[in-house]
Design an enzyme around this catalytic site. Structure first.
Site, PDB file in Angstrom:
ATOM      1  N   LEU A  39       0.848  -1.200   0.000  1.00 58.26           N
ATOM      2  CA  LEU A  39       0.000   0.000   0.000  1.00 58.26           C
ATOM      3  C   LEU A  39       0.883   1.250   0.000  1.00 58.26           C
ATOM      4  O   LEU A  39       1.744   1.415   0.858  1.00 58.26           O
ATOM      5  CB  LEU A  39      -0.892  -0.022   1.245  1.00 58.26           C
ATOM      6  CG  LEU A  39      -1.860   1.129   1.475  1.00 58.26           C
ATOM      7  CD1 LEU A  39      -3.061   0.653   2.297  1.00 58.26           C
ATOM      8  CD2 LEU A  39      -1.209   2.332   2.164  1.00 58.26           C
ATOM      9  N   ASP A  42       0.713   8.893   1.029  1.00 62.56           N
ATOM     10  CA  ASP A  42       1.212  10.263   0.778  1.00 62.56           C
ATOM     11  C   ASP A  42       2.613  10.364   0.149  1.00 62.56           C
ATOM     12  O   ASP A  42       3.546   9.708   0.607  1.00 62.56           O
ATOM     13  CB  ASP A  42       1.338  11.053   2.079  1.00 62.56           C
ATOM     14  CG  ASP A  42       0.187  10.883   3.022  1.00 62.56           C
ATOM     15  OD1 ASP A  42      -0.751  10.146   2.708  1.00 62.56           O
ATOM     16  OD2 ASP A  42       0.241  11.502   4.096  1.00 62.56           O
ATOM     17  N   TYR A 101       5.789   8.130   9.729  1.00 66.18           N
ATOM     18  CA  TYR A 101       4.716   8.864   9.071  1.00 66.18           C
ATOM     19  C   TYR A 101       5.264  10.017   8.225  1.00 66.18           C
ATOM     20  O   TYR A 101       6.463  10.251   8.165  1.00 66.18           O
ATOM     21  CB  TYR A 101       3.729   9.386  10.125  1.00 66.18           C
ATOM     22  CG  TYR A 101       2.679   8.366  10.522  1.00 66.18           C
ATOM     23  CD1 TYR A 101       2.815   7.010  10.214  1.00 66.18           C
ATOM     24  CD2 TYR A 101       1.519   8.751  11.202  1.00 66.18           C
ATOM     25  CE1 TYR A 101       1.837   6.084  10.566  1.00 66.18           C
ATOM     26  CE2 TYR A 101       0.545   7.830  11.562  1.00 66.18           C
ATOM     27  CZ  TYR A 101       0.706   6.505  11.248  1.00 66.18           C
ATOM     28  OH  TYR A 101      -0.260   5.598  11.597  1.00 66.18           O
ATOM     29  N   SER A 102       4.335  10.765   7.626  1.00 63.58           N
ATOM     30  CA  SER A 102       4.700  11.742   6.596  1.00 63.58           C
ATOM     31  C   SER A 102       5.574  12.898   7.083  1.00 63.58           C
ATOM     32  O   SER A 102       5.609  13.211   8.271  1.00 63.58           O
ATOM     33  CB  SER A 102       3.424  12.345   5.995  1.00 63.58           C
ATOM     34  OG  SER A 102       2.812  11.362   5.217  1.00 63.58           O
ATOM     35  N   ASP A 162       3.366  15.366  10.480  1.00 62.92           N
ATOM     36  CA  ASP A 162       3.615  15.749   9.086  1.00 62.92           C
ATOM     37  C   ASP A 162       4.425  17.050   8.952  1.00 62.92           C
ATOM     38  O   ASP A 162       3.984  18.017   8.321  1.00 62.92           O
ATOM     39  CB  ASP A 162       2.282  15.862   8.306  1.00 62.92           C
ATOM     40  CG  ASP A 162       1.410  14.632   8.455  1.00 62.92           C
ATOM     41  OD1 ASP A 162       1.952  13.567   8.775  1.00 62.92           O
ATOM     42  OD2 ASP A 162       0.179  14.722   8.259  1.00 62.92           O
ATOM     43  N   GLU A 216      -4.220  17.551   8.332  1.00 64.43           N
ATOM     44  CA  GLU A 216      -3.050  16.736   8.016  1.00 64.43           C
ATOM     45  C   GLU A 216      -2.212  17.421   6.934  1.00 64.43           C
ATOM     46  O   GLU A 216      -2.699  18.253   6.171  1.00 64.43           O
ATOM     47  CB  GLU A 216      -3.490  15.349   7.537  1.00 64.43           C
ATOM     48  CG  GLU A 216      -4.224  14.546   8.607  1.00 64.43           C
ATOM     49  CD  GLU A 216      -4.434  13.093   8.238  1.00 64.43           C
ATOM     50  OE1 GLU A 216      -4.922  12.817   7.128  1.00 64.43           O
ATOM     51  OE2 GLU A 216      -4.093  12.216   9.052  1.00 64.43           O
TER      52      GLU A 216
HETATM   53  C1  FRU Z   1      -2.339  11.325   5.527  1.00 65.47           C
HETATM   54  C2  FRU Z   1      -1.713  10.653   6.707  1.00 65.47           C
HETATM   55  C3  FRU Z   1      -0.709  11.548   7.429  1.00 65.47           C
HETATM   56  C4  FRU Z   1       0.160  10.548   8.127  1.00 65.47           C
HETATM   57  C5  FRU Z   1       0.243   9.448   7.101  1.00 65.47           C
HETATM   58  C6  FRU Z   1       0.363   8.057   7.650  1.00 65.47           C
HETATM   59  O1  FRU Z   1      -2.868  10.410   4.613  1.00 65.47           O
HETATM   60  O2  FRU Z   1      -2.696  10.200   7.626  1.00 65.47           O
HETATM   61  O3  FRU Z   1      -1.274  12.493   8.298  1.00 65.47           O
HETATM   62  O4  FRU Z   1       1.407  11.072   8.445  1.00 65.47           O
HETATM   63  O5  FRU Z   1      -0.942   9.535   6.341  1.00 65.47           O
HETATM   64  O6  FRU Z   1       0.531   7.124   6.624  1.00 65.47           O
END
Ligand code: FRU
Length: 486
Positions: A39, A42, A101-102, A162, A216
């Site tokens: 999968l 972002d 995460y992002s 993020d 986000e």
């Molecule tokens: C957005 C999000 C971000 C997070 C990431 C996790 O789609 O939820 O806020 O960092 O995806 O995969």
């Protein structure tokens, strides 16, 4: 299912070395970046470094579920030749074991720095968010340097993530998405003199006091000398007739940024950046004075709609779009470089009156540039037909409404998306159609719609209903992008 990193690396090699794999099912896209398996979500850390575009992204290489988020990487100089995907950040430290995460990249003194959120979930599912940094040196080593910010400030929940970095007058700033204890979405600003030690400056003050429960993926970038765009992905907006029709949105406001008072003055209303079904969490970076955006083709919490998961892969990325600022709005244009994807011109005509025009095409990998004079007809409908299924795009001149309708597709997400679209003289649609993704630019990028679709048949026909004058119709077949080992 792949279980170890050795297996993953081998599977990536095998996948790209065997041409048959690449077209293993009719939904595999040709010119959109997607993963061989797992999968993808972002885009992260977008930047230009060492003469290449670096495109990092969220990736679960182990399966089609939103868990074990890694950072993957492909690089390219031309958006045609890419390096094979590889994993560069693994969620295996105490501060990121629930997912890397992002976040964003910053290139400083020849070093590429990556900023990301380490997500950690406790036994009772309580969340901790750590803002972390990574240094990249040219030996392909990504070195995690640990935690920069270990906790959200007072008054906010641990939905705090993020990071994106920008510089202003010699000071570095970090913007982060966050949720208040009252469950409102907000953005926070941190600052640093040396990019290593960060201190909290404050909440970005805007007029958007009640715009969803979480923001986000914030981006803050300059659109001209005086103004900046603040682009982010708010969650929890109320659906309206012509906007906010997805479960979550992505959009922007434009205003004047006062960093001393952490204020976005005089800003426009929140405007969605893409009106399609499957666009979220875009990231923007600057290259040679141009703001370039890449978005995620997907949508959180709608996994069931993405049927390619049956084949072990899910989601992808939009092609790069240049953002141009005009009349307090952002226009999107396909990056000029993408013209190199054109293989051959299949159709090219000008000034022709038609009545129910249709054309059958050999492949679903095309670029189509259409300019329709609709002065003499109130409504226009264009159908993308796949044997007995179709997607329809219709326009009502009187109401100035565009409708994209996926209800005549059997598999995958359905529904309609409606939005207001003002046109002058002619309706302009610039479409990039790939095997399961479609991106359409309307009126020179005033609006766009991105969608995923899962046709049952490879048959493809474009039909233009009604009596209209076609000012221009150009169709090119597009090449497949290449992946090579780095
Ligand atoms: C957005 C999000 C971000 C997070 C990431 C996790 O789609 O939820 O806020 O960092 O995806 O995969």
């Amino acid at each position: 299912m792949l279980k170890s990193y050795e297996e993953i690396n081998q599977a990536i090699k095998n996948y790209y070395s065997n041409k048959n794999n690449i077209k293993s099912n009719i939904w595999r896209n040709n010119f959109h970046v997607e993963m061989p398996f797992g999968l993808m979500n972002d885009p992260n850390g977008l930047c230009y470094y060492d003469n290449k575009f670096y495109i990092f992204y969220q990736w679960n290489p182990f399966g089609c579920e939103h868990k074990t988020k890694h950072w993957g990487l492909v690089t390219t100089a031309d958006f045609i030749n890419f390096t094979n995907p590889e994993i560069v950040l693994k969620p295996e430290e105490w501060f990121d074991k629930g997912g890397c995460y992002s976040g964003g990249a910053y290139v400083k003194d020849g070093t590429l720095k990556l900023f990301y959120t380490g997500n950690v979930k406790g036994i009772n599912n309580e969340r901790k968010s750590y803002q972390c940094v990574v240094d990249y040196n040219k030996d392909w080593l990504f070195e995690k340097k640990g935690v920069l910010i270990d906790k959200e400030p007072e008054g906010y929940t641990s939905q705090f993530r993020d990071p994106m970095i920008f510089e202003n007058n010699g000071i570095y700033y970090m913007v982060l998405g966050v949720q208040t204890k009252e469950l409102k979405g907000r953005a926070l600003i941190y600052e640093s003199k040396d990019i290593n030690r960060w201190s909290f400056v404050g909440e970005l003050k805007t007029d958007m006091k009640d715009l969803g429960y979480m923001w986000e993926c914030p981006n803050l970038f300059r659109v001209n000398k005086d103004k900046v765009a603040f682009m982010f992905s708010p969650q929890g907006l109320k659906e309206e007739e012509f906007k906010h029709q997805n479960i979550y949105q992505s959009g922007y406001v434009i205003g004047e940024l006062n960093l001393d008072e952490v204020f976005l003055n005089n800003h426009t209303e929140f405007k969605e950046i893409d009106m399609g079904f499957d666009f979220y969490a875009p990231q923007v970076f600057n290259h040679k004075g141009k703001n370039i955006m890449i978005g995620w083709i997907g949508m959180p919490d709608k996994d069931k709609e993405y049927l390619s998961s049956e084949y072990g892969w899910m989601f992808g990325m939009t092609m790069p779009r240049v953002l141009e600022y005009k009349d307090n709005a952002i226009y999107q244009k396909p990056l000029e470089l993408l013209k190199e994807l054109r293989e051959s011109k299949i159709v090219d005509f000008k000034s022709q009156y038609v009545d129910n025009y249709s054309i059958k095409l050999d492949s679903r990998t095309i670029e189509c540039n259409l300019d329709l004079d609709i002065n003499n007809s109130d409504n226009m409908e264009l159908k993308l037909k796949f044997k007995d299924e179709h997607i329809s795009i219709s326009y009502s001149k009187k109401d100035e409404i565009c409708i994209v309708d996926r209800n005549n597709m059997e598999l995958g997400g359905k529904g309609v998306r409606k939005f207001k679209l003002k046109i002058d003289k002619s309706l302009k649609m610039h479409m990039f159609i790939d095997n399961s993704f479609i991106e359409i630019y309307y009126q020179d990028g005033l609006e766009t719609t991105t969608l995923a679709y899962f046709p049952k048949s490879d048959d493809f026909e474009i039909e233009i209903k009604n009596k209209v004058k076609i000012n221009k119709l150009q169709i090119w077949s597009l090449r497949r992008i290449n992946y090579v080992e780095s």
